[in-house]
Design a protein around this motif. Structure first.
Motif, PDB file in Angstrom:
ATOM      1  N   GLY A 294     -56.078  77.482   6.284  1.00  0.00           N
ATOM      2  CA  GLY A 294     -57.274  77.273   5.470  1.00  0.00           C
ATOM      3  C   GLY A 294     -58.537  77.653   6.202  1.00  0.00           C
ATOM      4  N   THR A 295     -59.372  78.478   5.584  1.00  0.00           N
ATOM      5  CA  THR A 295     -60.656  78.833   6.198  1.00  0.00           C
ATOM      6  C   THR A 295     -61.742  77.907   5.676  1.00  0.00           C
ATOM      7  OG1 THR A 295     -61.239  80.453   4.488  1.00  0.00           O
ATOM      8  CG2 THR A 295     -59.965  81.257   6.371  1.00  0.00           C
TER       9      THR A 295
ATOM     10  N   ALA B 183     -66.372  74.600  10.633  1.00  0.00           N
ATOM     11  CA  ALA B 183     -65.778  73.645  11.571  1.00  0.00           C
ATOM     12  C   ALA B 183     -66.010  72.186  11.174  1.00  0.00           C
ATOM     13  CB  ALA B 183     -66.333  73.898  12.971  1.00  0.00           C
ATOM     14  N   SER B 184     -67.160  71.893  10.576  1.00  0.00           N
ATOM     15  CA  SER B 184     -67.473  70.510  10.214  1.00  0.00           C
ATOM     16  C   SER B 184     -66.524  69.945   9.149  1.00  0.00           C
ATOM     17  CB  SER B 184     -68.917  70.418   9.711  1.00  0.00           C
ATOM     18  OG  SER B 184     -69.089  71.204   8.539  1.00  0.00           O
ATOM     19  N   LYS B 185     -65.801  70.813   8.475  1.00  0.00           N
ATOM     20  CA  LYS B 185     -64.902  70.369   7.399  1.00  0.00           C
ATOM     21  C   LYS B 185     -63.436  70.340   7.824  1.00  0.00           C
ATOM     22  CE  LYS B 185     -68.027  72.445   3.970  1.00  0.00           C
ATOM     23  NZ  LYS B 185     -68.164  73.444   2.889  1.00  0.00           N
ATOM     24  N   HIS B 186     -63.154  70.728   9.052  1.00  0.00           N
ATOM     25  CA  HIS B 186     -61.763  70.851   9.493  1.00  0.00           C
ATOM     26  C   HIS B 186     -60.994  69.533   9.475  1.00  0.00           C
ATOM     27  CE1 HIS B 186     -62.040  75.017  11.655  1.00  0.00           C
ATOM     28  NE2 HIS B 186     -62.418  75.041  10.391  1.00  0.00           N
TER      29      HIS B 186
ATOM     30  N   PRO C 297     -56.436  74.882  10.229  1.00  0.00           N
ATOM     31  CA  PRO C 297     -57.799  75.177   9.792  1.00  0.00           C
ATOM     32  C   PRO C 297     -58.422  76.247  10.680  1.00  0.00           C
ATOM     33  CG  PRO C 297     -57.766  73.132  11.034  1.00  0.00           C
ATOM     34  CD  PRO C 297     -56.329  73.579  10.905  1.00  0.00           C
ATOM     35  N   ILE C 298     -59.186  77.147  10.088  1.00  0.00           N
ATOM     36  CA  ILE C 298     -59.814  78.233  10.843  1.00  0.00           C
ATOM     37  C   ILE C 298     -61.284  78.311  10.468  1.00  0.00           C
ATOM     38  CG2 ILE C 298     -59.790  80.717  11.313  1.00  0.00           C
ATOM     39  CD1 ILE C 298     -56.846  80.722  10.435  1.00  0.00           C
ATOM     40  N   ASP C 299     -62.147  78.350  11.472  1.00  0.00           N
ATOM     41  CA  ASP C 299     -63.584  78.471  11.247  1.00  0.00           C
ATOM     42  C   ASP C 299     -63.913  79.957  11.057  1.00  0.00           C
ATOM     43  OD1 ASP C 299     -66.295  78.358  11.124  1.00  0.00           O
ATOM     44  OD2 ASP C 299     -66.605  77.496  13.122  1.00  0.00           O
ATOM     45  N   TYR C 300     -64.111  80.349   9.831  1.00  0.00           N
ATOM     46  CA  TYR C 300     -64.365  81.750   9.518  1.00  0.00           C
ATOM     47  C   TYR C 300     -65.726  82.230  10.014  1.00  0.00           C
ATOM     48  CZ  TYR C 300     -67.406  80.094   5.764  1.00  0.00           C
ATOM     49  OH  TYR C 300     -68.414  79.489   5.061  1.00  0.00           O
ATOM     50  N   ARG C 301     -66.619  81.287  10.340  1.00  0.00           N
ATOM     51  CA  ARG C 301     -67.964  81.665  10.772  1.00  0.00           C
ATOM     52  C   ARG C 301     -68.008  82.089  12.236  1.00  0.00           C
ATOM     53  NH1 ARG C 301     -71.948  77.155   7.898  1.00  0.00           N
ATOM     54  NH2 ARG C 301     -71.356  77.617   5.730  1.00  0.00           N
ATOM     55  N   THR C 302     -67.104  81.563  13.037  1.00  0.00           N
ATOM     56  CA  THR C 302     -67.136  81.860  14.472  1.00  0.00           C
ATOM     57  C   THR C 302     -65.921  82.631  14.963  1.00  0.00           C
ATOM     58  OG1 THR C 302     -66.101  79.719  14.990  1.00  0.00           O
ATOM     59  CG2 THR C 302     -68.508  79.790  14.911  1.00  0.00           C
TER      60      THR C 302
ATOM     61  N   ASP D 237     -62.428  85.384  13.952  1.00  0.00           N
ATOM     62  CA  ASP D 237     -61.790  86.336  13.052  1.00  0.00           C
ATOM     63  C   ASP D 237     -60.501  85.699  12.552  1.00  0.00           C
ATOM     64  OD1 ASP D 237     -60.244  88.346  11.887  1.00  0.00           O
ATOM     65  OD2 ASP D 237     -61.087  89.903  13.173  1.00  0.00           O
ATOM     66  N   TYR D 238     -60.484  85.320  11.269  1.00  0.00           N
ATOM     67  CA  TYR D 238     -59.321  84.587  10.768  1.00  0.00           C
ATOM     68  C   TYR D 238     -58.046  85.427  10.798  1.00  0.00           C
ATOM     69  CZ  TYR D 238     -60.198  86.873   6.205  1.00  0.00           C
ATOM     70  OH  TYR D 238     -60.398  87.784   5.186  1.00  0.00           O
ATOM     71  N   VAL D 239     -58.174  86.746  10.733  1.00  0.00           N
ATOM     72  CA  VAL D 239     -56.983  87.601  10.812  1.00  0.00           C
ATOM     73  C   VAL D 239     -56.340  87.465  12.195  1.00  0.00           C
ATOM     74  CG1 VAL D 239     -56.116  89.966  10.754  1.00  0.00           C
ATOM     75  CG2 VAL D 239     -57.858  89.237   9.113  1.00  0.00           C
ATOM     76  N   GLU D 240     -57.152  87.526  13.239  1.00  0.00           N
ATOM     77  CA  GLU D 240     -56.632  87.386  14.595  1.00  0.00           C
ATOM     78  C   GLU D 240     -56.037  86.001  14.814  1.00  0.00           C
ATOM     79  OE1 GLU D 240     -59.607  88.270  17.451  1.00  0.00           O
ATOM     80  OE2 GLU D 240     -59.865  90.376  16.820  1.00  0.00           O
ATOM     81  N   GLU D 241     -56.713  84.968  14.311  1.00  0.00           N
ATOM     82  CA  GLU D 241     -56.231  83.603  14.493  1.00  0.00           C
ATOM     83  C   GLU D 241     -54.873  83.402  13.824  1.00  0.00           C
ATOM     84  OE1 GLU D 241     -57.725  81.232  16.475  1.00  0.00           O
ATOM     85  OE2 GLU D 241     -58.926  82.994  17.001  1.00  0.00           O
ATOM     86  N   ILE D 242     -54.717  83.953  12.637  1.00  0.00           N
ATOM     87  CA  ILE D 242     -53.438  83.814  11.937  1.00  0.00           C
ATOM     88  C   ILE D 242     -52.344  84.588  12.653  1.00  0.00           C
ATOM     89  CG2 ILE D 242     -52.200  84.393   9.794  1.00  0.00           C
ATOM     90  CD1 ILE D 242     -54.819  83.780   8.290  1.00  0.00           C
ATOM     91  N   ARG D 243     -52.673  85.770  13.141  1.00  0.00           N
ATOM     92  CA  ARG D 243     -51.686  86.581  13.861  1.00  0.00           C
ATOM     93  C   ARG D 243     -51.198  85.887  15.131  1.00  0.00           C
ATOM     94  NH1 ARG D 243     -49.277  90.369  10.742  1.00  0.00           N
ATOM     95  NH2 ARG D 243     -50.785  91.693   9.652  1.00  0.00           N
ATOM     96  N   LYS D 244     -52.096  85.124  15.781  1.00  0.00           N
ATOM     97  CA  LYS D 244     -51.685  84.392  16.982  1.00  0.00           C
ATOM     98  C   LYS D 244     -50.625  83.355  16.657  1.00  0.00           C
ATOM     99  CE  LYS D 244     -56.211  84.708  19.293  1.00  0.00           C
ATOM    100  NZ  LYS D 244     -57.402  83.916  19.740  1.00  0.00           N
ATOM    101  N   ILE D 245     -50.784  82.709  15.508  1.00  0.00           N
ATOM    102  CA  ILE D 245     -49.869  81.639  15.103  1.00  0.00           C
ATOM    103  C   ILE D 245     -48.636  82.199  14.404  1.00  0.00           C
ATOM    104  CG2 ILE D 245     -49.644  79.537  13.714  1.00  0.00           C
ATOM    105  CD1 ILE D 245     -52.751  79.263  14.023  1.00  0.00           C
ATOM    106  N   SER D 246     -48.853  83.194  13.551  1.00  0.00           N
ATOM    107  CA  SER D 246     -47.764  83.790  12.771  1.00  0.00           C
ATOM    108  C   SER D 246     -47.886  85.312  12.847  1.00  0.00           C
ATOM    109  CB  SER D 246     -47.844  83.317  11.313  1.00  0.00           C
ATOM    110  OG  SER D 246     -46.840  83.917  10.521  1.00  0.00           O
TER     111      SER D 246
END
Length: 449
Positions: free
Chosen positions: A243-244, A247-250, A261-266, A268-277
């Protein structure tokens, strides 16, 4: 929401309350609506009653009372542009004569959706041209039923769905677009259920065929649809949710069921997801459009599906932003069928407003209400605003400050009693102090004497 039936459900009350020109003054000064509604409603009633009294026929008094004009508050979109284009008006119309299959609902709560933000800017093609009362969902109590309505009665607490026209104190809607509320459901929850949960449910189960063990990327995970989709994912075993959100809503969305949860403001959600999956995800729910659709498509696993159901990237300010629209359009995903075949991926689009299958509506709402009764889903109410505060409500959603659903309340906002009582108390204290000092002076003078 049906393209064929929606307008008739909404247009009737809108046509009957055409006197939009005179109430415009009231719309600019919503704090005076109680004063402006009475004069608008009373003169016709005063004209209608003397003849009945002159004839001296008591039985005729009832019809005269029934014909008394109906006065109600409504939020009217007067033109396209900023927040100031949504005006609180007091409308007056003859008591509606219900057509067969219609009901009159006294609205207690309304839902605010992103579609209304688009509509205010002139970007929602399904809304009739201004002036028009907005609002696609609400909840309330049935006050009257038309002919051929057998499964609804006066006094029923219902959720109501419509193309527009729900942002007012009373609304005429088709009976088959009303749904009985569970006893334990509040009016706010009822108004929060329809659009968000139907959208999420149809995308996940009717289109994407969500099954155990799958993974889902939910953008704007703290919004109304985002929270609805997250809760619905919890009804299926072993579903991983990315979920993007800021950070205050995580913490909140994690408690609600978001696995990562991924902070899309700080980040790159694509990179973050690739790290996990590394292989990506099975389903992407995309309300953003533009370059984010391309990113979502790139994240899909083989046999995965992206569902585009919005273009939030187009909305960057109060008014229509042509540059943002052009940028979103330029960056949209472009594919040919050969490339699609070779990638083994699916691209889908979803728009609740263009669905005309009444059986699908009924079946989906029945399922959602049953899930609510079982405690598996529960709308999260972010905040509630009275009609007078519609600007603050829209601003909160526009700036993405909300976590859950923003609700509008038709009933007038009660005057703040505490500040007034405090002020009065202050005045009383001053008066008492003055009285005490005077008394002391008198006593001193008496002692001197």
């Amino acid at each position: 929401m049906s393209s064929e039936e929606g307008p008739t459900q909404q247009q009737q009350p809108e046509q009957e309350k055409k006197p939009d020109e005179p109430p415009s003054a009231a719309s600019d000064a919503p704090q005076q609506e109680s004063g402006s509604s009475s004069p608008a409603a009373e003169p016709p009633a005063a004209v209608a009653e003397p003849p009945a009294a002159a004839v001296a026929e008591p039985p005729a008094a009832a019809p005269a009372a029934e014909e008394k004009p109906l006065s109600f508050r409504a939020l009217v979109l007067t033109g396209h542009g900023g927040y100031d284009k949504v005006k609180l008006q007091v409308k007056t119309m003859a008591k509606p004569k219900l057509k067969a299959g219609e009901v009159l609902v006294r609205v207690k709560a309304c839902g605010l959706n992103f579609a209304e933000l688009l509509a205010r800017q002139g970007l929602y093609e399904l809304l009739p041209s201004p002036p028009v009362t907005m609002g696609m969902e609400g909840s309330g109590v049935i006050e009257a039923v038309g002919e051929d309505v057998n499964d609804r009665k006066v006094g029923d607490r219902v959720i109501a769905l419509a193309r527009s026209g729900m942002w007012q104190e009373v609304a005429v809607v088709s009976a088959d677009r009303t749904f009985l509320m569970p006893e334990e459901m509040s009016f706010e929850e009822g108004a929060a259920l329809t659009i968000n949960y139907m959208t999420a449910y149809m995308m996940l189960f009717e289109m994407a065929n969500l099954r155990p063990g799958k993974s889902v990327l939910i953008h704007m995970a703290a919004g109304g649809v985002g929270i609805a989709a997250t809760q619905l994912c919890q009804t299926v075993q072993d579903v991983t949710v990315f979920g993007t959100a800021s950070a205050s809503k995580h913490e909140t969305i994690t408690q609600g069921g978001v696995t990562h949860p991924i902070d899309y403001r700080t980040k790159d959600y694509v990179e973050e997801i690739r790290k996990i999956s590394p292989k990506g995800v099975d389903i992407v729910l995309d309300p953003l459009g533009g370059s984010d659709t391309q990113k979502g498509y790139s994240l899909l696993k083989p046999l995965g599906m992206i569902i585009v159901f919005g273009a939030a990237n187009c909305v960057t300010g109060q008014r229509k932003n042509l540059l943002a629209m052009a940028k979103t359009w330029y960056n949209q995903l472009s594919l040919n069928t050969m490339k699609l075949m070779q990638s083994n991926k699916a691209v889908s689009g979803f728009h609740l407003g263009y669905i005309t299958d009444e059986q699908l509506f009924g079946r989906t709402m029945s399922t959602l209400l049953e899930l609510y009764k079982q405690g598996k889903i529960k709308p999260r109410i972010d905040s509630s605003y009275h009609f007078e505060e519609v600007t603050e409500a829209m601003k909160r959603m526009h700036e993405r400050q909300n976590i859950g659903k923003v609700i509008l309340l038709p009933e007038p906002k009660k005057e703040e009693e505490k500040p007034k009582s405090n002020a009065e108390a202050g005045e009383n204290v001053e008066k008492n102090d003055a009285a005490i000092s005077e008394k002391k002076e008198e006593e001193v003078e008496a002692e001197k004497d």
